[in-house]
Design an enzyme around this catalytic site. Structure first.
Site, short mmCIF file in Angstrom:
data_model
loop_
_atom_site.label_atom_id
_atom_site.label_comp_id
_atom_site.label_asym_id
_atom_site.label_seq_id
_atom_site.Cartn_x
_atom_site.Cartn_y
_atom_site.Cartn_z
N GLY A 195 0.85 -1.18 0.00
CA GLY A 195 0.00 0.00 0.00
C GLY A 195 0.88 1.22 0.00
CB CYS A 196 1.03 4.12 2.21
SG CYS A 196 -0.02 5.46 1.70
N GLY A 197 3.32 1.92 1.76
CA GLY A 197 4.73 1.64 1.92
C GLY A 197 5.20 0.61 0.91
NE ARG A 222 3.94 7.41 0.28
CZ ARG A 222 5.03 6.69 0.56
NH1 ARG A 222 6.23 7.21 0.42
NH2 ARG A 222 4.94 5.47 1.01
#
Lengths: 263, 263
Positions: free
Chosen positions: B106-108, B176
């Protein structure tokens, strides 16, 4: 200081004092490699806690597991950053499909996107859950109160499973998907019914969040953050109540507003 | 309203007015499927702009492309959400490795995490760039001023390539990583030298951000957000200056402090 944080020596700049040495709590990031039936599947970059739930939740969300009974064992090898899941099902076919159609976009990533989407079409979430606006606001406030790690590091996303009155399970992680996967894993491993629950998170509501909630049959998704167009579209198709921007006692209902009932 | 946002009808709750209908700008999320030499590689969930840069940046960061000369053509099929990249190199071997070792969180998330890490070990970033603390603070303020989409939706991460005095390239996206990949793609396609530049972002500084910056040889990474332990460790190994928490004129230097020189 919690076990998920590390004290690190930094240089701090403040216009009034200039550059000065300081100690800071920093969120831990660890690579954890996941094996299923001795086949290496994936490396998750995560905070590194609740690894059994993270593994189970990830494997369920990605279609490797159908029922908790599929799991013969979960072995955690902290020293080598590995989790080994032994599964009674033959996972070869899913593995092939998974590696073939892997999908990615950093924050907006969604493995097996189209596959998951196809499987969900027409699978509307049925639930009688109704909430008062104050339930939403209060559960978000509960979520913020529970996050010591966030207060220390500002480096995690918080997620909780709740009912109208209280938070039932709380997890945080550097990845918003990891935090959700841990909740998914917890509910999967403990066979917790979800039709009367809501998922409360600090992470943005993108399409992948919707897909995970829909797979579990969670009727209400709540975030302090915003939603994307695709998430809203999916929420409408799947009949999920999508609530964003819960801040200072206010919020926005993007879809499924019939579940929010003001006195 | 920008072309990256959509006006959506929502229900807004405010304790003083109750539930009321309202119109809101929502950030667009689109699945874009990336093909290299007619082989389907990946589906990126993104805002859907600068798709040539996004494709080139992603393919470079993941090791499919070595030089802009490798690209024979980039064809964007907006209607079907596809980008087709024709490449003069044989990408079969990279593709095999990529699908085998895909990494996610996911985000990481970080595709090819260990592979990228191995390749980077010992590849320290060399640069004579020195910045005054005011350069850092001012470039972050520039970044915030440039994001109309963020002001409208609060649904994007902003990223910019800058030198000490000004922002040179600005990109935003729901992911991001996508925003960084677009900057990477822009620099790759236009052969922009990066040893005297800094990357300024609103997204958290995780290990994958470090790996992308190191591949490009960017010496200074700046975020309004925080860094993780693994990112700091990598930054020290790779000799990258890592700066986080740039807010209200203050900031934190996690590594490479010799590049920050106060008058």
């Amino acid at each position: 200081m919690s076990e998920n944080t590390v004290e690190i020596d930094v240089l701090h700049f403040d216009p009034s004092t200039g550059l000065r040495r300081q100690s800071r709590s920093v969120i831990r990031e660890k690579p954890i490699t996941l094996f299923i039936n001795e086949t290496e599947l994936v490396t998750l970059l995560c905070t590194g806690h609740h690894l059994d739930e993270l593994a189970a939740g990830f494997l369920f969300a990605e279609g490797f597991l159908k029922s908790p009974k599929d799991i013969l064992g979960i072995e955690i090898d902290e020293a080598n950053g590995q989790v080994h899941v032994t599964c009674s099902r033959d996972t070869g076919a899913v593995n092939q499909l998974w590696t073939k159609r892997t999908v990615t976009s950093g924050c907006g990533k969604g493995t097996l996107f189209y596959f998951a989407l196809d499987a969900l079409r027409g699978k509307r979430v049925r639930s009688d859950l109704r909430l008062d606006p104050r339930n939403i606001v209060n559960r978000m406030e509960d979520l913020h109160r529970m996050s010591d790690t966030y207060r220390l590091t500002h480096g995690v996303h918080n997620t909780a499973l709740a009912d109208a009155g209280e938070i039932l399970v709380f997890r945080d992680d550097i990845g918003r998907h990891n935090a959700v996967d841990m909740i998914v894993g917890h509910c999967f491993l403990n066979a917790i019914p979800l039709r009367d629950k809501l998922l409360v998170t600090t992470g943005r509501l993108t399409s992948e969040m919707l897909i995970k909630a829909a797979k579990l049959g969670i009727p209400i998704l709540v975030s302090r953050n915003t939603a994307t167009t695709l998430a809203i579209e999916l929420a409408k198709t799947l009949h999920i109540t999508l609530i964003g921007h819960v801040r200072a006692g206010k919020f926005v209902v993007y879809s499924g507003e019939e579940r929010i009932v003001s006195d």
